[in-house]
Design a protein around this motif. Structure first.
Motif, mmCIF file in Angstrom:
data_model
loop_
_atom_site.group_PDB
_atom_site.id
_atom_site.type_symbol
_atom_site.label_atom_id
_atom_site.label_comp_id
_atom_site.label_asym_id
_atom_site.label_seq_id
_atom_site.Cartn_x
_atom_site.Cartn_y
_atom_site.Cartn_z
ATOM 1 N N HIS A 171 45.676 53.408 35.013
ATOM 2 C CA HIS A 171 45.228 53.582 36.389
ATOM 3 C C HIS A 171 45.270 52.240 37.124
ATOM 4 O O HIS A 171 44.932 51.194 36.564
ATOM 5 N N ILE A 172 45.706 52.270 38.393
ATOM 6 C CA ILE A 172 45.798 51.060 39.203
ATOM 7 C C ILE A 172 44.592 51.016 40.128
ATOM 8 O O ILE A 172 44.311 51.978 40.864
ATOM 9 N N ASN A 173 43.857 49.922 40.106
ATOM 10 C CA ASN A 173 42.690 49.770 40.976
ATOM 11 C C ASN A 173 43.117 49.728 42.438
ATOM 12 O O ASN A 173 44.123 49.099 42.790
ATOM 13 N N PRO A 174 42.371 50.401 43.305
ATOM 14 C CA PRO A 174 42.748 50.400 44.736
ATOM 15 C C PRO A 174 42.626 49.026 45.388
ATOM 16 O O PRO A 174 43.345 48.730 46.344
ATOM 17 N N LEU A 175 41.723 48.180 44.908
ATOM 18 C CA LEU A 175 41.526 46.856 45.473
ATOM 19 C C LEU A 175 41.879 45.786 44.438
ATOM 20 O O LEU A 175 41.666 45.972 43.241
ATOM 21 N N ARG A 176 42.378 44.693 44.939
ATOM 22 C CA ARG A 176 42.727 43.582 44.050
ATOM 23 C C ARG A 176 41.459 42.947 43.492
ATOM 24 O O ARG A 176 40.456 42.802 44.204
ATOM 25 N N ARG A 177 41.478 42.603 42.225
ATOM 26 C CA ARG A 177 40.339 41.922 41.623
ATOM 27 C C ARG A 177 40.340 40.450 42.039
ATOM 28 O O ARG A 177 41.386 39.793 42.043
ATOM 29 N N ALA A 178 39.176 39.972 42.418
ATOM 30 C CA ALA A 178 39.056 38.571 42.837
ATOM 31 C C ALA A 178 39.249 37.646 41.645
ATOM 32 O O ALA A 178 38.648 37.844 40.583
ATOM 33 N N ILE A 179 40.089 36.656 41.827
ATOM 34 C CA ILE A 179 40.369 35.693 40.760
ATOM 35 C C ILE A 179 39.413 34.523 40.893
ATOM 36 O O ILE A 179 39.360 33.873 41.947
ATOM 37 N N PRO A 180 38.618 34.230 39.893
ATOM 38 C CA PRO A 180 37.667 33.118 39.990
ATOM 39 C C PRO A 180 38.380 31.767 40.027
ATOM 40 O O PRO A 180 39.574 31.664 39.753
ATOM 41 N N GLN A 181 37.650 30.755 40.367
ATOM 42 C CA GLN A 181 38.201 29.407 40.427
ATOM 43 C C GLN A 181 38.706 28.974 39.050
ATOM 44 O O GLN A 181 37.988 29.069 38.057
ATOM 45 N N GLN A 182 39.957 28.525 39.011
ATOM 46 C CA GLN A 182 40.580 28.170 37.750
ATOM 47 C C GLN A 182 40.430 26.679 37.468
ATOM 48 O O GLN A 182 40.324 25.850 38.392
ATOM 49 N N LYS A 183 40.442 26.372 36.183
ATOM 50 C CA LYS A 183 40.398 24.979 35.769
ATOM 51 C C LYS A 183 41.762 24.329 35.952
ATOM 52 O O LYS A 183 42.774 24.998 36.156
ATOM 53 N N ILE A 184 41.793 23.018 35.840
ATOM 54 C CA ILE A 184 43.020 22.277 36.134
ATOM 55 C C ILE A 184 44.155 22.646 35.194
ATOM 56 O O ILE A 184 45.319 22.725 35.592
#
Length: 553
Positions: A509-522
Motif C-alpha cells: 500500500h502507498i501512503n497518501p502523504l509523504r513521510r517527513a524525513i528527519p534531519q540527517q547527520k553529515i
C-alpha cells in the motif's frame, strides 16, 4: 504479527518482452536443428575455408593466387588512423575493396587489395613492387615525404591480411622474450641526441642521428597445412608472419636485398628514390589444423596472466560487498522481528518502525518519472542486445575473420529490439501515472540515440578535417538514419502501444502523504553516500577496466 499482504498479478502481456527474446533464441535453435535433421551442411559467416594449390594444379576447387590485403594504419601515439594510400605506398592497379558492412564503417576500417601478389608454395626472393621518387622541387612529393616521416616519428603500424588472417611480426625483446604484434611499423628513427625508438634498438646498422629508416622490404612467411591426406596438392593457410627490413637498393634492375639501410635525412634536401621489395617462402606444418589457425594470434597477446589477477580481485570484492550487505540486512530484520514479537506478547498496539516505515513510500512515483521510464526502456534494449550478441558469438557466428561482424550484429539487434524498450518504458510511465504520452514516445525513441548520433556526427566532422580514415562516409550516416528512423522508431511505437495498456501493480500500500524525513547527520548526506557507496564497486571494476582500456589504446 499482522503484516500487509503482497499481490502479484501476471498476465501474458507482462511477459511479452521475455517471450520475444525467447522467440529469437527458439527460432535460431529451430533453424539449426532443421539444418542438422535434413543433413544439409552450411558454413558460418567467416568460417568457410579457402583451398590453395600450386599454379600448375589450379582448378575450380582450389586457387594458386594468395592475395595480400592491407588495412588502415594506426599508432599508439596518435588517435587518428589513416588509409594505406595516404602514406604514398605502392598501390594495386585494380584497387579491390572487399564488401563493407555497418560494423566496418563504424570502426573506420579501410581494407583494400595490395600490389603484393603471392603464388602458393612458390618461393621468391627480392621481388620489386614499385619505386617512389621524391623530388625536392615538387611540392606534392615533398608533402608526401614529410607525411611519411611524421608517420615514422609517431610509430604508425601496417596491418596486413592474408586469407582473412592478420599478419603478425615477432621480435626478441631486451629481456630475451619473444614479443609478437598484429602489425609492423613503417620504419624507425634516431633523434638528434642519438636516442633510438623501440624499432631501431638492437639494429647496429641504424646508427646515424637525426635520421629516419624506412622498412621498404618485407620477408613474408606463409605456413600451410595439408588437410586432406588423399589429395595432397590441396592445402589451407594457417598462419602468416612477416619480418620488416630496410635496404638501400642502388639499382632497380639488379636487386640483391642486402647492404646498408634505406635512410631518409631529418632535413630533406636531395632527391630520393625508395624501392619497395619483398621475399616470400611457404612452410608446411603438419601439427596445426585449419580449425585451430587463430591460435597463433595469441602470441601477440602479452600479459595474459594479469586477467586472472583482475578476475580474482573482482571476485573478492564482490564477495566482500555481498557479505557486508547480507550482514546488515540480517541484523536489521532480526532486530525488527524481535521488537514485533515483544509488542505482540505484551498486547501493545502494533506500530510500524524500522525498515517498515518506508514500505508505504518505496513505490511512490518519482519527481522525474518520465526521464526514469525512458532510461529504463533504453537500458532494457541495450541489455537484451548485449545478451543476444554474446549468445550469437558463443555459437560461432561472429568469427574474427568476419571483420565488423560484432558491431553489425549489435547495431541490427539494437534496432530490432525497439519494441521491448517501448513496452517497458510505457508500462513504467503509466505506473508513474504520467499523462504526456506524445512527449514520452518521442523521448523514448529519440533521446538517447539522438545524443549518441549528434556526438558521433560532431566527432566525425573533427576527424574528417584531419583527413583520417576513421571518418564515417555520408552513405554510412544515411544507412544508420534509415535503420533508426524506419525500423527502430516504429517498433518502439508498437511497444509503447502494448505497454500503455496495463500498469504494474504495487505489492504494498502507498501512503497518501509523504513521510517527513528527519534531519540527517553529515555522513548520511547524498554526496557522502555517493562517494562512499561508489568506492567498493569502483575498486571491483577498476583493474579490469584499466587493462581493457590499455589494450584498446
Amino acid at each position: 504479527m499482522n503484516t500487509r499482504g503482497f499481490r502479484l498479478e501476471t498476465n501474458f502481456w507482462s511477459l511479452w518482452p521475455t517471450l520475444c527474446g525467447l522467440g529469437w533464441l527458439l527460432g535460431l535453435g529451430l533453424f539449426l536443428g532443421l539444418q542438422a535433421a535434413c543433413g544439409t551442411a552450411f558454413d558460418l559467416p567467416g568460417t568457410s575455408p579457402e583451398d590453395y594449390c600450386e599454379l600448375n594444379l589450379e582448378n575450380t576447387s582450389c586457387k594458386s593466387l594468395v592475395e595480400v590485403y592491407v588495412n588502415r594504419l594506426d599508432s599508439v601515439e596518435s588517435v587518428l588512423p589513416y588509409e594505406y594510400d595516404t602514406f604514398d605506398f605502392c598501390q594495386d592497379a585494380a584497387m579491390k575493396r572487399p564488401s563493407e558492412n555497418i560494423g566496418q564503417a563504424l570502426f573506420g576500417e579501410q581494407i583494400i587489395s595490395s600490389p603484393y601478389k603471392l603464388s602458393f608454395n612458390k618461393t621468391e626472393t627480392c621481388v620489386s613492387v614499385c619505386v617512389k621518387t621524391y623530388n625536392a622541387i615538387n611540392k606534392e612529393q615533398k608533402k608526401h615525404l614529410n607525411f611519411l616521416r611524421n608517420g615514422i616519428r609517431l610509430n604508425y603500424q601496417h596491418h596486413w591480411i592474408i586469407d582473412s588472417m592478420p599478419v603478425t611480426w615477432c621480435r626478441d625483446t631486451k629481456d630475451g622474450r619473444k614479443h609478437c604484434t598484429r602489425g609492423f611499423p613503417i620504419g624507425c628513427f634516431i633523434t638528434r641526441s642519438g636516442k633510438a625508438n623501440d624499432d631501431c634498438i638492437n639494429r647496429p646498422e641504424f646508427n646515424k642521428t637525426n635520421t629516419f629508416y624506412i622498412f621498404n622490404h618485407v620477408d613474408i612467411t606463409v605456413i600451410y597445412h595439408r588437410e586432406n591426406e588423399t589429395d595432397l596438392h590441396i592445402a589451407r593457410l594457417i598462419a602468416a608472419k612477416i619480418e620488416p627490413k630496410s635496404y638501400k637498393h642502388s639499382d632497380e634492375n639488379n636487386l640483391t636485398c642486402n647492404g646498408p639501410p634505406m635512410e631518409i635525412a631529418g632535413e630533406y634536401a636531395d632527391n630520393l628514390n625508395v624501392i619497395y621489395t619483398y621475399s616470400v617462402k611457404f612452410e608446411e606444418n603438419k601439427d596445426v589444423k585449419w580449425s585451430s589457425r587463430w591460435d597463433y594470434v595469441l602470441e601477440s597477446m602479452t600479459n595474459t596472466n594479469i586477467q586472472w589477477f583482475s578476475i580474482t580481485n573482482s571476485f573478492v570484492v564482490v564477495l566482500f560487498l555481498s557479505g557486508m550487505v547480507a550482514v546488515v540486512i540480517v541484523q536489521a530484520l532480526h532486530r525488527d522481528i524481535t521488537r514485533y514479537n515483544q509488542k505482540r506478547s505484551s498486547g501493545t498496539v502494533r506500530q510500524d518502525f524500522g525498515w517498515k516505515l518506508l514500505s508505504g513510500d518505496v513505490f511512490r512515483p518519482p519527481e522525474n518519472g518520465l526521464l526514469l521510464s525512458v532510461f529504463l526502456g533504453q537500458g532494457v534494449q541495450i541489455l537484451m542486445m548485449s545478451l543476444i550478441t554474446l549468445f550469437v558469438a558463443c555459437l560461432g557466428f561472429l568469427s574474427p575473420a568476419n571483420r565488423g561482424g560484432l558491431m553489425t550484429c549489435a547495431v541490427v539487434l539494437w534496432v530490432l529490439l525497439g519494441t521491448p524498450a517501448g513496452y517497458v518504458s510505457a508500462k513504467m510511465y503509466k505506473t508513474f501515472k504520467g499523462m504526456k504520452w506524445k512527449t514520452h514516445f518521442f523521448m523514448t525513441a529519440l533521446l538517447c540515440p539522438g545524443f549518441v548520433f549528434i556526438d558521433l556526427f560532431f566527432m566525425n566532422m573533427i576527424i574528417w578535417t584531419e583527413g583520417s580514415s576513421a571518418t564515417i562516409s555520408f552513405s554510412g550516416f544515411i544507412a544508420i538514419l534509415v535503420l533508426w528512423l524506419s525500423i527502430s522508431v516504429p517498433l518502439t511505437l508498437l511497444g509503447e502501444y502494448y505497454g500503455s495498456q496495463e500498469t504494474f501493480t504495487c505489492p504494498v500500500h502507498i501512503n497518501p502523504l509523504r513521510r517527513a524525513i528527519p534531519q540527517q547527520k553529515i555522513f548520511t548526506k547524498p554526496l557522502i553516500n555517493i562517494v562512499v557507496g561508489a568506492i567498493l564497486p569502483f575498486g571491483c571494476i577498476f583493474t579490469q577496466l584499466f587493462y581493457i582500456l590499455n589494450s584498446i589504446w
